[in-house]
Scaffold this active site. Structure first.
Site, PDB file in Angstrom:
ATOM      1  N   MET A  25       2.829  -1.607   4.005  1.00  0.00           N
ATOM      2  CA  MET A  25       3.117  -0.452   3.152  1.00  0.00           C
ATOM      3  C   MET A  25       4.264  -0.758   2.189  1.00  0.00           C
ATOM      4  O   MET A  25       5.281  -1.338   2.576  1.00  0.00           O
ATOM      5  CB  MET A  25       3.470   0.771   4.012  1.00  0.00           C
ATOM      6  CG  MET A  25       2.390   1.170   5.019  1.00  0.00           C
ATOM      7  SD  MET A  25       0.798   1.614   4.269  1.00  0.00           S
ATOM      8  CE  MET A  25       1.180   3.210   3.550  1.00  0.00           C
ATOM      9  N   CYS A  26       4.099  -0.308   0.964  1.00  0.00           N
ATOM     10  CA  CYS A  26       5.116  -0.503  -0.076  1.00  0.00           C
ATOM     11  C   CYS A  26       6.487   0.011   0.354  1.00  0.00           C
ATOM     12  O   CYS A  26       7.510  -0.636   0.136  1.00  0.00           O
ATOM     13  CB  CYS A  26       4.658   0.217  -1.343  1.00  0.00           C
ATOM     14  SG  CYS A  26       5.905   0.432  -2.612  1.00  0.00           S
ATOM     15  N   PHE A  27       6.489   1.193   0.970  1.00  0.00           N
ATOM     16  CA  PHE A  27       7.774   1.818   1.309  1.00  0.00           C
ATOM     17  C   PHE A  27       8.430   1.190   2.531  1.00  0.00           C
ATOM     18  O   PHE A  27       9.557   1.526   2.877  1.00  0.00           O
ATOM     19  CB  PHE A  27       7.593   3.331   1.488  1.00  0.00           C
ATOM     20  CG  PHE A  27       7.513   4.044   0.173  1.00  0.00           C
ATOM     21  CD1 PHE A  27       8.638   4.601  -0.405  1.00  0.00           C
ATOM     22  CD2 PHE A  27       6.311   4.118  -0.523  1.00  0.00           C
ATOM     23  CE1 PHE A  27       8.583   5.235  -1.638  1.00  0.00           C
ATOM     24  CE2 PHE A  27       6.235   4.750  -1.756  1.00  0.00           C
ATOM     25  CZ  PHE A  27       7.375   5.300  -2.319  1.00  0.00           C
TER      26      PHE A  27
ATOM     27  N   ALA B 275       0.843  -1.208   0.000  1.00  0.00           N
ATOM     28  CA  ALA B 275       0.000   0.000   0.000  1.00  0.00           C
ATOM     29  C   ALA B 275       0.872   1.250   0.000  1.00  0.00           C
ATOM     30  O   ALA B 275       1.989   1.251   0.517  1.00  0.00           O
ATOM     31  CB  ALA B 275      -0.913  -0.002   1.215  1.00  0.00           C
TER      32      ALA B 275
ATOM     33  N   LYS C  61       8.776  -2.121   2.673  1.00  0.00           N
ATOM     34  CA  LYS C  61       9.260  -3.422   2.209  1.00  0.00           C
ATOM     35  C   LYS C  61      10.001  -3.187   0.894  1.00  0.00           C
ATOM     36  O   LYS C  61       9.479  -2.523   0.006  1.00  0.00           O
ATOM     37  CB  LYS C  61       8.071  -4.372   2.000  1.00  0.00           C
ATOM     38  CG  LYS C  61       8.472  -5.800   1.763  1.00  0.00           C
ATOM     39  CD  LYS C  61       7.230  -6.688   1.680  1.00  0.00           C
ATOM     40  CE  LYS C  61       7.646  -8.123   1.396  1.00  0.00           C
ATOM     41  NZ  LYS C  61       6.481  -8.993   1.200  1.00  0.00           N
TER      42      LYS C  61
END
Lengths: 243, 132
Positions: A137-139, A74, A141
């Protein structure tokens, strides 16, 4: 003679329209290669296509929530420049291993960030301080192809490969988000830039790096209508909570 | 050489006649492109429900790897009569055996004619062109 791409810029658009226009560009039979820059009003949390709604923290703390067509984690779209690239599936930019297409695009983004005084590089095997995989969250990982600075992830991107076209989404963090603590931003390096000011810098770097000419234009009327039609499902609770 | 007992789509799906039905899967090229040789890079696969009517060319599912979601496209018009549910839990099968154990859906086709698809030789030529 270099190839000409269309450049579409839509600042402060509604979340459903943003996602609907990207789907329009992915599904189109006739659209030219298109680079799009955009921002979101209100701030929006976008889920990755396959993410479980319940696995993402902060869905109740964003101005809106959508589910993207692209995968991964996300993203809280605030204080960032969001971009999409949509080209035919057999385009030279996306031939060969998927990893190589990321390296081409991320290389151009890195050069644009360098103009702001940021020094990004591919993560490679480095361990990051921004890893928080439990948040969804994308940021929080990362993968070896992600752009990082100060040992934190600062650019997230993901691709959707459709039957005839490819959609490449990306987010470049210009400032902080309360849902993405500890990630790299342009602001965290002591520099300040608004998405509207960074867009032409990135456009120049992408044009040079990808060897294309950008021609400013907007979506056609038919594309706008299609975007509105497609857009409705991205905020539909049934789609948001399909997983 | 890819198997010549089936036909192919440019988007890397295959279709194989099996009695009165057609088995549909994706090719080793598609798997390699998504997983970059690392089967652990495949993370999700969504397949349709039995009974769904598919139009030729329609997206019947999606597969996600670490860095891309890819549409799964239908080579023939017909009805889904069986789904390989094992794939959704064991995506590594696609990397290990995309031609047999890695089938995705079984369709009862409106027509058993697959002439609109590429044969193995034409598909090989398509892959070779991509490598250039």
């Amino acid at each position: 003679m270099t190839e000409t791409w269309r450049l579409i810029t839509t600042w402060g658009a509604e979340p459903a329209f943003n996602m609907g226009l990207d789907e329009t560009l992915l599904r189109s039979a006739h659209a030219p290669p298109t680079l799009r820059f955009y921002s979101w009003q209100p701030d929006t949390l976008s889920l990755g296509y396959f993410q479980r709604f319940a696995d993402v923290r902060g869905t109740d703390r964003a101005g809106a929530v959508v589910r993207r067509l692209t995968g991964g984690g996300a993203i809280h779209h605030v204080n960032e420049l969001t971009f999409s690239i949509s080209v035919p599936r057999n385009h030279r930019l996306y031939r060969g291993p998927i990893a190589e297409s990321y390296i081409r695009v991320h290389g151009a983004i890195a050069r644009a960030l360098q103009e702001l005084g940021v020094d990004p590089k591919l993560r490679g095997d480095d361990a990051l301080l921004s890893e928080r995989p439990e948040t969804g969250m994308c940021f929080h990982k990362s993968s070896p192809l992600d752009l990082v600075w100060d040992r934190r992830k600062g650019v997230g991107s993901a691709q959707r490969r459709g039957k005839t076209r490819i959609l490449h989404h990306g987010s470049i963090k210009l400032g902080p988000s309360p849902l993405e603590e500890e990630v790299a931003t342009v602001a965290s390096t002591g520099n300040t830039v608004a998405c509207e000011a960074f867009a032409p810098i990135l456009a120049g770097a992408l044009a040079q790096g990808l060897d294309v000419t950008l021609e400013a234009g907007g979506p056609t009327e038919a594309e706008r209508e299609q975007a509105t039609d497609f857009g409705a499902r991205y905020i539909d609770p049934a789609f948001l909570k399909r997983r | 050489m890819r198997p010549d007992d089936r036909k192919y789509m440019e988007s890397h799906e295959w279709a194989k006649l099996d009695g009165e039905t057609v088995l549909i899967g994706i090719t080793d090229f598609a798997v390699d492109e998504l997983s970059n040789g690392n089967e652990g890079d495949l993370v999700y696969c969504d397949l349709p429900e039995v009974g769904r009517q598919l139009e030729q060319g329609e997206t019947f599912g999606e597969i996600e790897s670490v860095k891309a979601v890819s549409d799964l496209n239908t080579p023939v018009l017909g009805e889904v009569v069986e789904v390989n549910n094992e794939i959704e839990e064991h995506l590594e099968i696609l990397a290990q055996d995309p031609w047999r154990k890695g089938w995705l859906i079984r369709v009862k086709p409106a027509s058993k004619n697959l002439d609109h698809l590429l044969d193995a030789e034409a598909y090989e030529a398509l892959i070779a062109a991509k490598a250039q």
